[in-house]
Design an enzyme around this catalytic site. Structure first.
Site, PDB file in Angstrom:
ATOM      1  N   HIS A 124       5.152   0.432  -7.222  1.00 14.36           N
ATOM      2  CA  HIS A 124       3.511   1.782  -7.839  1.00 14.36           C
ATOM      3  C   HIS A 124       4.060   3.129  -8.806  1.00 14.36           C
ATOM      4  CE1 HIS A 124       1.060  -0.266  -5.531  1.00 14.36           C
ATOM      5  NE2 HIS A 124       1.221   0.091  -4.383  1.00 14.36           N
ATOM      6  N   GLU A 147       6.884   2.503  -2.723  1.00 18.96           N
ATOM      7  CA  GLU A 147       5.615   3.612  -3.419  1.00 18.96           C
ATOM      8  C   GLU A 147       6.122   3.147  -4.480  1.00 18.96           C
ATOM      9  OE1 GLU A 147       3.490   3.334  -2.658  1.00 18.96           O
ATOM     10  OE2 GLU A 147       2.731   2.617  -0.364  1.00 18.96           O
TER      11      GLU A 147
END
Length: 490
Positions: A259, A256
Site C-alpha cells: 500500500h 502494508e
C-alpha cells in the site's frame, strides 16, 4: 491572469492538505493517542470533517468547474475527480457528514472494548446507529438507485454490486473445492517456538526496505490492526507482533508496504492533488496482495527469507528452504481474515460482502447479524465460530462505517492475479532475482506500469493498461490451483 482552473487547483490543494491532516489524526488514534483522549478526538475529527465537507461543496467549486478548461490529460483527470467529489458532497447534508465522523470515531472504541470482552450485544446498538447513518448517506447519494452501489463508489468508482456478485460467484465454488481438497491432504510442518518481538520488528523494517519502502518518507509502528496511512512524502505503516507467529508480523509488513509503496511512487507532480493518491481501494489492494503473496510467498523469495529468519532467530526447526516455503503457505483452519492463507482468504471476504449488502438493503437486522455470520461461516469453512472476537467482532470496518469496502479486498486479489501474469511475462528471470532478495525488477515494473499514475486513470483502466487485457478472476484461480496443487501434491 489566474484562470478558473488555476483557482480551483489552488483551492483543492488546501483541501487535500487538510485531508492529510485528518488522516494523521486517525493514524495517531491507532498508535500513540492516550486512551482517555477518545471522546475529545471524536470532536476534533468531527469538526475537521465539517470543514472538509463544507470545502468540498463550496459553491465556488461549482463555478470554477463550469468555467475551467482542461488542456491536458492530467487536467481532465483532475476535473473528473473534483467534479465527482463535489457532486457527492453536495448530496450529503453537512450535519449528516459530521455526525457520521463523530459517531464512527466513538464507535471504534466501543467496538474494541466489545471485541476484547467477546460481547457483541454491547456493540450492537452502536452498530445500529452507524448502519442507520450510512443507510441515510447511501440513500442521499443513490438518487433512487441502489444505496449499496452508491456507497461502493467511495472505494471503487465505477463498480457495481451486480458486477462483483458475478465475479465472486465464479470464485466461490472453486475456492471451496480447492480448500476442501487441500485440507484433505497431508499438511506441511507448522512453525513452532517463540520468536523475540523486537527481533521481529527489526526484521520487518529490513524487509520493508527490501521491497522499496522509503523510510525517509515513512515509518513502521505497531497497532492492533495493521494499516497504511498518508500519501506522497509522509506515508506511514503499522504492523503487529506475536511471539508465537513471526509470519504475522513479516507478512503484515509486506502487505502494508505494498500500500505504502503505491503512495510513495505516485508522480511527485501530483502531490496534494486529486491524482496524488491511489485511484481506488481495489487497485490499492492489488499492490498489497501482489507484494505479500505472489512475490513475498513465492518459492524464490521464501528461500531468501529463510536465511534472514535463521540470521534473526537462529535455528527454528525448519532447515530446508522447500519445507519452509510449504510452511509459509500452509493452509490451515482459522477464523481470522487477516491471518488467513491465500486459499481461504477470499471466502472470508465474500461472507462479509454478502452480509453487508443485506444490512444496507434492510433484509438483515443487526440483531440477527451474529447468527447469520456464524451460519455462513460454518457453511463455507466446515466448523463453527467459537466466540464473537473470532467472528462478527473481528474487523474494525463496520464500526467506522466502511460499508462497501470489503468487496475491494477480493477485487484487489483478482487484480493482483492479472498483474502477476503480466509481470511474469515482462520479467522472465523474476524468480532468480527474488531468490537473491532483489525485488527491484518486480516493484519497478509495478511502479512504472501502475503506481506512478496515481488517480490519472479509472480503476479498471489502469489495470487493463498495465496487464494488456481486461481484468477477470481466471488468472487468480489458475495461480492458486497451480501453486497449492504443487505444494500439496494434488
Amino acid at each position: 491572469m489566474t484562470t478558473a482552473y488555476d483557482a480551483l487547483m489552488a483551492y483543492t490543494r488546501d483541501t487535500e492538505a487538510l485531508g492529510q491532516i485528518a488522516g494523521r489524526l486517525g493514524w495517531d488514534q491507532e498508535t500513540t493517542m492516550p486512551r482517555g483522549a477518545a471522546a475529545q478526538r471524536s470532536e476534533e475529527i468531527g469538526a475537521l470533517e465539517s470543514v472538509l465537507h463544507a470545502r468540498r461543496m463550496d459553491p465556488r467549486v461549482a463555478d470554477w468547474l463550469a468555467e475551467a478548461e482542461a488542456t491536458s490529460d492530467e487536467a481532465k483527470a483532475h476535473l473528473r475527480h473534483i467534479r465527482r467529489s463535489f457532486e457527492r458532497a453536495s448530496k450529503v447534508p453537512g450535519d449528516l457528514a459530521a455526525e457520521l465522523a463523530r459517531t464512527t470515531s466513538v464507535a471504534q472504541g466501543i467496538w474494541a472494548e466489545a471485541r476484547a470482552n467477546d460481547d457483541f450485544a454491547a456493540f450492537a446498538p452502536t452498530l445500529e446507529r452507524v448502519l442507520d447513518l450510512r443507510r441515510q448517506e447511501g440513500a442521499a447519494l443513490a438518487d433512487g438507485g441502489d444505496p449499496y452501489d452508491a456507497l461502493l463508489q467511495d472505494y471503487e468508482p465505477g463498480a457495481t454490486a451486480a458486477e462483483l456478485d458475478a465475479m465472486f460467484g465464479a470464485l466461490r465454488p472453486r475456492l471451496v473445492d480447492l480448500r476442501d481438497t487441500v485440507l484433505g491432504a497431508p499438511a506441511p510442518a507448522q512453525l513452532t517456538g517463540s520468536f523475540d518481538e523486537s527481533a521481529q520488528m527489526k526484521l520487518s523494517r529490513h524487509i520493508a526496505k527490501t521491497f522499496g519502502y522509503d523510510m525517509s518518507r515513512g515509518r513502521v509502528d505497531k497497532a492492533v490492526h495493521p494499516f497504511s496511512s498518508g500519501s506522497g512524502n509522509d506515508v506511514r505503516i503499522t504492523t503487529r507482533t506475536n511471539p508465537l507467529d513471526p509470519f504475522n508480523c513479516i507478512y503484515s509488513t509486506i502487505h502494508e508496504v505494498g500500500h505504502a509503496a503505491y503512495e510513495q511512487n505516485i508522480d511527485q507532480a501530483y502531490l496534494l492533488t486529486p491524482l496524488g493518491s491511489g485511484v481506488s481501494m481495489g487497485v490499492h489492494e492489488s499492490q498489497s496482495r501482489i507484494y505479500e503473496n505472489q512475490l513475498g510467498r513465492s518459492r524464490a523469495f521464501t528461500g531468501w527469507l529463510h536465511g534472514q529468519m535463521v540470521e534473526a532467530f537462529g535455528d527454528f526447526g525448519i532447515n530446508d528452504p522447500d519445507a519452509f516455503f510449504a510452511t509459509v503457505n500452509r493452509v490451515h483452519r482459522g477464523f481470522i481474515r487477516t491471518e488467513s492463507d491465500e486459499v481461504q482468504y477470499n471466502l472470508h471476504v465474500l461472507l462479509r460482502f454478502d452480509l453487508e449488502r443485506r444490512m444496507i438493503d434492510g433484509s438483515l437486522d443487526v440483531a440477527d447479524l451474529e447468527e447469520a455470520w456464524n451460519t455462513r461461516f460454518e457453511a463455507d469453512f466446515g466448523y463453527p465460530v467459537d466466540r464473537p472476537s473470532n467472528g462478527v467482532l473481528q474487523d474494525v470496518h463496520w464500526s467506522v462505517g466502511l460499508f462497501g469496502y470489503f468487496a475491494t479486498y477480493t477485487l484487489g486479489n483478482v487484480y493482483a492475479g492479472c498483474l502477476h501474469e503480466a509481470l511474469r511475462k515482462a520479467v522472465p528471470d523474476l524468480d532468480a532475482q527474488l531468490a537473491a532478495g532483489d525485488t527491484s525488477a518486480a516493484t519497478g515494473w509495478l511502479r512504472d506500469n501502475l503506481q506512478r499514475h496515481g488517480g490519472l486513470y479509472e480503476p479498471r483502466e489502469v489495470i487493463e493498461r498495465a496487464c494488456g487485457f481486461a481484468p477477470s478472476e481466471a488468472p487468480l484461480l489458475a495461480y492458486l490451483e497451480a501453486k497449492f496443487g504443487a505444494i500439496y501434491g494434488l
